[in-house]
Design a protein around this motif. Sequence first.
Motif, PDB file in Angstrom:
ATOM      1  N   LYS A  60      -7.617  16.658 -18.517  1.00  0.00           N
ATOM      2  CA  LYS A  60      -6.155  16.573 -18.602  1.00  0.00           C
ATOM      3  C   LYS A  60      -5.692  15.132 -18.365  1.00  0.00           C
ATOM      4  O   LYS A  60      -4.817  14.621 -19.062  1.00  0.00           O
ATOM      5  CB  LYS A  60      -5.498  17.474 -17.556  1.00  0.00           C
ATOM      6  N   ARG A  61      -6.288  14.502 -17.337  1.00  0.00           N
ATOM      7  CA  ARG A  61      -5.897  13.131 -17.005  1.00  0.00           C
ATOM      8  C   ARG A  61      -6.258  12.160 -18.132  1.00  0.00           C
ATOM      9  O   ARG A  61      -5.512  11.240 -18.434  1.00  0.00           O
ATOM     10  CB  ARG A  61      -6.552  12.663 -15.706  1.00  0.00           C
ATOM     11  N   ASP A  63      -6.504  12.863 -21.331  1.00  0.00           N
ATOM     12  CA  ASP A  63      -5.557  13.084 -22.423  1.00  0.00           C
ATOM     13  C   ASP A  63      -4.216  12.416 -22.123  1.00  0.00           C
ATOM     14  O   ASP A  63      -3.620  11.764 -22.986  1.00  0.00           O
ATOM     15  CB  ASP A  63      -5.344  14.582 -22.660  1.00  0.00           C
ATOM     16  N   SER A  64      -3.744  12.557 -20.886  1.00  0.00           N
ATOM     17  CA  SER A  64      -2.485  11.925 -20.479  1.00  0.00           C
ATOM     18  C   SER A  64      -2.599  10.414 -20.553  1.00  0.00           C
ATOM     19  O   SER A  64      -1.666   9.729 -21.002  1.00  0.00           O
ATOM     20  CB  SER A  64      -2.114  12.334 -19.050  1.00  0.00           C
ATOM     21  N   GLN A  67      -2.218   9.307 -24.094  1.00  0.00           N
ATOM     22  CA  GLN A  67      -0.840   9.443 -24.550  1.00  0.00           C
ATOM     23  C   GLN A  67       0.055   8.346 -23.958  1.00  0.00           C
ATOM     24  O   GLN A  67       0.918   7.800 -24.658  1.00  0.00           O
ATOM     25  CB  GLN A  67      -0.287  10.829 -24.175  1.00  0.00           C
ATOM     26  N   PHE A  68      -0.140   8.025 -22.695  1.00  0.00           N
ATOM     27  CA  PHE A  68       0.659   6.971 -22.079  1.00  0.00           C
ATOM     28  C   PHE A  68       0.336   5.611 -22.691  1.00  0.00           C
ATOM     29  O   PHE A  68       1.216   4.766 -22.857  1.00  0.00           O
ATOM     30  CB  PHE A  68       0.450   6.935 -20.565  1.00  0.00           C
ATOM     31  N   GLU A  80      -2.854   7.493 -14.042  1.00  0.00           N
ATOM     32  CA  GLU A  80      -3.777   8.532 -14.518  1.00  0.00           C
ATOM     33  C   GLU A  80      -5.224   8.060 -14.381  1.00  0.00           C
ATOM     34  O   GLU A  80      -6.100   8.823 -13.993  1.00  0.00           O
ATOM     35  CB  GLU A  80      -3.490   8.906 -15.975  1.00  0.00           C
TER      36      GLU A  80
END
Length: 148
Positions: A60-61, A63-64, A67-68, A80
């Motif tokens: 999850k981290r 992927d975040s 995206q960031f 992240e």
Amino acid sequence: MSLQERLSQEIKAAMLAKDADKLSALRMLKSAMGYAQIERKTDSLSDADFIALVQKEVKKRKDSFEQFEKGGRPELAEKEKQEIVILEAFLPQALSPEELEQLVKATIQEVGATSKKDMGPVIKAVQVKAAGRADGKTISSLVGKLLP
């Protein structure tokens, strides 16, 4: 000491050290662990389940983080990245590329795979043997490369 006990010890240490970032990441992991326990209707998770949970949180981290980075938010991406490092401390030592390749080759022979049609059973068997020491994407690409 189980991994859950280690998590509790790490949280206490972060509180004493007044390390807010580490404490925040560890509390998120503990919260995810609590939800998993409720979902499974159990008081504690096995180490294998805990490792799977940590891997899910790390994914999850990651992927975040991506995206960031794409969204031009370097400060959030850095946060992240720091959380990923904290969570990865709970994962077992990853297999080296050579060790993983040997494991995949041995599993291909055990399963008797002869073509790419047999990728599914090989990947599942390798994931069981690797026990959280390699991610699924890496295993899948290696199996695809080694099968004719």
